[in-house]
Design an enzyme around this catalytic site. Structure first.
Site, short mmCIF file in Angstrom:
data_model
loop_
_atom_site.label_atom_id
_atom_site.label_comp_id
_atom_site.label_asym_id
_atom_site.label_seq_id
_atom_site.Cartn_x
_atom_site.Cartn_y
_atom_site.Cartn_z
N LYS A 39 2.19 -3.42 6.54
CA LYS A 39 2.53 -3.56 5.12
C LYS A 39 4.03 -3.44 4.89
O LYS A 39 4.62 -4.13 4.05
CB LYS A 39 1.77 -2.51 4.30
CG LYS A 39 0.27 -2.74 4.23
CD LYS A 39 -0.03 -4.06 3.53
CE LYS A 39 -1.51 -4.30 3.37
NZ LYS A 39 -1.81 -5.58 2.68
N SER A 41 0.84 -1.20 0.00
CA SER A 41 0.00 0.00 0.00
C SER A 41 0.87 1.24 0.00
O SER A 41 1.95 1.26 0.62
CB SER A 41 -0.90 0.01 1.24
OG SER A 41 -1.51 1.26 1.43
N SER A 42 0.39 2.29 -0.65
CA SER A 42 1.13 3.56 -0.64
C SER A 42 1.12 4.22 0.74
O SER A 42 1.82 5.20 0.96
CB SER A 42 0.56 4.51 -1.69
OG SER A 42 -0.82 4.75 -1.46
N CYS A 43 0.33 3.66 1.69
CA CYS A 43 0.39 4.14 3.07
C CYS A 43 1.76 3.91 3.70
O CYS A 43 2.08 4.50 4.74
CB CYS A 43 -0.66 3.43 3.92
SG CYS A 43 -2.37 3.79 3.45
N HIS A 51 -13.50 4.00 1.94
CA HIS A 51 -12.49 4.99 1.57
C HIS A 51 -13.15 6.17 0.86
O HIS A 51 -14.37 6.21 0.69
CB HIS A 51 -11.43 4.34 0.67
CG HIS A 51 -10.55 3.37 1.39
ND1 HIS A 51 -10.82 2.02 1.47
CD2 HIS A 51 -9.40 3.55 2.10
CE1 HIS A 51 -9.88 1.41 2.16
NE2 HIS A 51 -9.01 2.31 2.56
N TYR A 107 -1.70 0.07 10.04
CA TYR A 107 -1.83 -0.61 8.75
C TYR A 107 -0.54 -0.49 7.97
O TYR A 107 -0.04 -1.47 7.39
CB TYR A 107 -3.00 0.01 7.98
CG TYR A 107 -3.23 -0.56 6.62
CD1 TYR A 107 -3.87 -1.78 6.44
CD2 TYR A 107 -2.85 0.14 5.47
CE1 TYR A 107 -4.12 -2.30 5.18
CE2 TYR A 107 -3.09 -0.36 4.21
CZ TYR A 107 -3.72 -1.57 4.07
OH TYR A 107 -3.96 -2.08 2.81
#
Length: 317
Positions: free
Chosen positions: A138, A105-107, A178, A134
């Site tokens: 990841k 994820s880009s998180c 989201h 989160y």
């Protein structure tokens, strides 16, 4: 490639889009749901992989949600996603599965970068607090894939880092959804109720990159079929972004609502910008097909279909 592919998270939005893609028909796919295989159970995952001996694993599964869900359950987002990611990757290594695609994820990227986020920027700055748990999970799974590649080069475990995703099979639950599905639902509800205004968290200037889920599925299948050409870590995205206000205005046009927007400046808005760099993606030779308007319109049509089916079910009951 040919052979057997084990897809985790097959019941989620990305997993379902992946299985519905035309390329899925060319493979023998294992896609157990949670009732059949709880990915949080390390021993169960190991037994499953040992019994089925897949040639490739696509790790999609995880606990997902929007800002509100992440803020309410940070420990669950950290623990469950670490359990799932590590259990799947370690079972793959234990059983000698030669290839694995880990969807991250880009998180994972630092919160304070306004420029496009490159793959080597992970762990170079502070994470966004609203989804830190989160993101940490990841990062741990992606790093494990990297470490295994280093220790055992015959095991080629690679990570795809998508931007935010939306589309068919998305969640429209106001608590868990989201930005895009939440926006479409809020505007639709305003239209249904005849409300003159819709609220937006923050001032609406935060910028986000959302890709239609069918495009991500297409990229993943391209990665499967050209696995050797795929970089070890690669972003998947549009290469451009839009403000939160833009998403609301597009939603209003699609729904046909002509009210006004009110900004709740005391509510969290997350990172100021989160745009992934798509240089490696372009070099790989792939680009998304759907525009924002096309993707949001298709998502809205899917949402209306769900509403109609729910209404029909309520009448039948």
């Amino acid at each position: 490639m040919t052979g057997t592919i084990f897809v985790t998270g097959s019941g989620g939005m990305v997993g379902r889009n992946l299985l519905e893609h035309a390329h899925a028909a060319g493979y023998r796919i294992l896609a157990p749901r949670r009732a059949e295989l709880d990915l949080r159970d390390a021993e169960a995952v190991s037994r499953y992989v040992a019994a089925h001996r897949p040639d490739l694993i696509i790790q999609i599964a995880g606990k997902v949600g929007g800002i509100e869900a992440n803020r309410r359950e940070p420990s669950a987002f950290l623990v469950e996603n670490i359990q799932i990611g590590l259990n799947v990757v370690l079972a793959a290594r234990e059983q000698g599965v030669p290839q694995l695609l880990n969807l991250a994820s880009s998180c994972m990227y630092p919160r304070d970068h306004l420029d496009p986020l490159q793959e080597d920027m992970v762990l170079t700055g502070m994470l966004e607090p609203t989804n830190e748990g989160y993101a940490l999970a990841k990062i741990a799974t992606a790093r494990l894939c990297r470490y295994i590649r280093t220790e055992e080069p015959a095991l080629r475990y690679k990570t795809i880092i998508p931007c935010n995703i939306y589309g068919r099979h998305d969640s429209f639950d106001p608590i868990r959804s989201h930005l895009v599905p939440a926006t479409l639902r809020k505007v639709w509800e305003a239209q249904q109720a005849g409300s003159p205004a819709v609220s937006i968290w923050g001032d609406g200037t935060a910028r986000r990159e959302f890709m239609y889920a069918e495009d991500l599925a297409d990229f993943v299948w391209e990665a499967v079929e050209r696995f050797d050409d795929l970089p070890d870590e690669i972003n998947a995205g549009l290469g451009d972004d839009y403000s939160v206000n833009d998403y609301y205005h597009v939603a209003a046009q699609i729904v046909g609502w002509d009210g006004r927007f009110v900004h709740e400046l005391d509510r969290p808005a997350g990172m100021a910008r989160k745009l992934v760099d798509v240089g490696r993606q372009r070099a790989f030779g792939w680009q998304p097909r759907f525009t924002l308007e096309e993707g949001m319109r298709r998502t809205y049509e899917y949402f209306l279909g769900k509403q109609a089916r729910s209404a029909a079910g309520a009448v039948a009951a």
